[in-house]
Design a protein around this motif. Structure first.
Motif, mmCIF file in Angstrom:
data_model
loop_
_atom_site.group_PDB
_atom_site.id
_atom_site.type_symbol
_atom_site.label_atom_id
_atom_site.label_comp_id
_atom_site.label_asym_id
_atom_site.label_seq_id
_atom_site.Cartn_x
_atom_site.Cartn_y
_atom_site.Cartn_z
ATOM 1 N N LEU A 104 1.190 25.495 44.350
ATOM 2 C CA LEU A 104 0.247 24.642 45.067
ATOM 3 C C LEU A 104 0.475 23.165 44.757
ATOM 4 N N THR A 105 0.673 22.825 43.485
ATOM 5 C CA THR A 105 0.886 21.419 43.138
ATOM 6 C C THR A 105 2.236 20.915 43.655
ATOM 7 N N THR A 106 3.243 21.774 43.670
ATOM 8 C CA THR A 106 4.530 21.375 44.239
ATOM 9 C C THR A 106 4.382 21.088 45.726
ATOM 10 N N TRP A 107 3.676 21.966 46.437
ATOM 11 C CA TRP A 107 3.462 21.767 47.871
ATOM 12 C C TRP A 107 2.664 20.493 48.121
ATOM 13 N N THR A 108 1.618 20.276 47.333
ATOM 14 C CA THR A 108 0.790 19.082 47.504
ATOM 15 C C THR A 108 1.593 17.816 47.234
ATOM 16 N N ALA A 113 1.573 10.436 51.830
ATOM 17 C CA ALA A 113 0.443 9.770 51.172
ATOM 18 C C ALA A 113 -0.803 9.766 52.053
ATOM 19 N N TRP A 114 -0.642 9.586 53.361
ATOM 20 C CA TRP A 114 -1.810 9.551 54.233
ATOM 21 C C TRP A 114 -2.529 10.901 54.252
ATOM 22 N N LEU A 115 -1.768 11.984 54.161
ATOM 23 C CA LEU A 115 -2.376 13.314 54.158
ATOM 24 C C LEU A 115 -3.092 13.581 52.832
ATOM 25 N N LYS A 116 -2.507 13.098 51.729
ATOM 26 C CA LYS A 116 -3.177 13.222 50.436
ATOM 27 C C LYS A 116 -4.493 12.441 50.443
ATOM 28 N N ALA A 117 -4.472 11.229 50.993
ATOM 29 C CA ALA A 117 -5.689 10.408 51.063
ATOM 30 C C ALA A 117 -6.729 11.086 51.957
ATOM 31 N N GLY A 119 -7.009 14.302 52.500
ATOM 32 C CA GLY A 119 -7.507 15.449 51.748
ATOM 33 C C GLY A 119 -8.499 15.040 50.680
ATOM 34 N N THR A 120 -8.225 13.926 50.000
ATOM 35 C CA THR A 120 -9.152 13.421 48.990
ATOM 36 C C THR A 120 -10.472 13.019 49.628
ATOM 37 N N LEU A 121 -10.409 12.356 50.777
ATOM 38 C CA LEU A 121 -11.628 11.970 51.493
ATOM 39 C C LEU A 121 -12.407 13.207 51.940
ATOM 40 N N ALA A 122 -11.712 14.208 52.448
ATOM 41 C CA ALA A 122 -12.381 15.443 52.875
ATOM 42 C C ALA A 122 -13.046 16.133 51.692
#
Length: 159
Positions: A104-108, A113-117, A119-122
């Protein structure tokens, strides 16, 4: 053909070729536990203690998972870690959890960066909604500062 690594590989832990429930003396890397295993009575008491402590942590995981702060998954992993010091089945389960977290962490880490941001917002919004639902069901606690209480009472369903 290129060799691929399976997500459920078991090369992250020592070789466990037997199917015993408890660890064998040669599987243990600590001298003090090997001494405990030498005395059957001490070993039984130690196994019961490990089972009780690890079991309590595993049982506490779903009971505290809904509370704010660390609970749930960290407690489950801690309980499995305690149980895996004595029980091979817990080592196998813990290894599967470690592999799953690694995948999971490898995939993440490979995501933009926009998708990580996003996901963090969600995740942040989900936490806010969960807190709001918690307060809607149980009410606003009286121990909060007056300014917070007056603000929260203005929100829908928190009157």
């Amino acid at each position: 053909m290129a060799e691929q690594t399976s997500p459920d590989r078991t090369d992250l832990s020592p070789d466990r070729t037997d199917d015993n429930i408890t660890l064998d003396a040669q599987d243990d890397r600590w001298e003090w536990r090997r001494k405990i295993r030498a005395n059957p009575r001490k070993h039984l008491i130690y196994r019961i203690g490990v089972g009780v402590v690890g079991g309590l942590l595993v049982i506490a995981a779903p009971l505290t998972g809904w509370l704010p702060g660390p609970g749930g998954i960290p407690l489950l992993i801690a309980g499995l870690a305690v149980l895996s010091t004595e029980f091979e089945w817990a080592q196998r389960v813990l290894l599967r959890v470690k592999v799953w977290v690694h995948v999971l962490t490898t995939w993440t880490g490979k995501q933009p960066a926009w998708l990580k941001a996003l996901g963090t917002l969600a995740l942040f919004l989900c936490v806010l909604v969960a807190i709001w639902l918690y307060l809607a069901v149980l009410g606003v606690p009286g121990w909060l500062p007056d300014s917070w209480e007056s603000f929260l009472h203005k929100l829908p369903l928190l009157k």
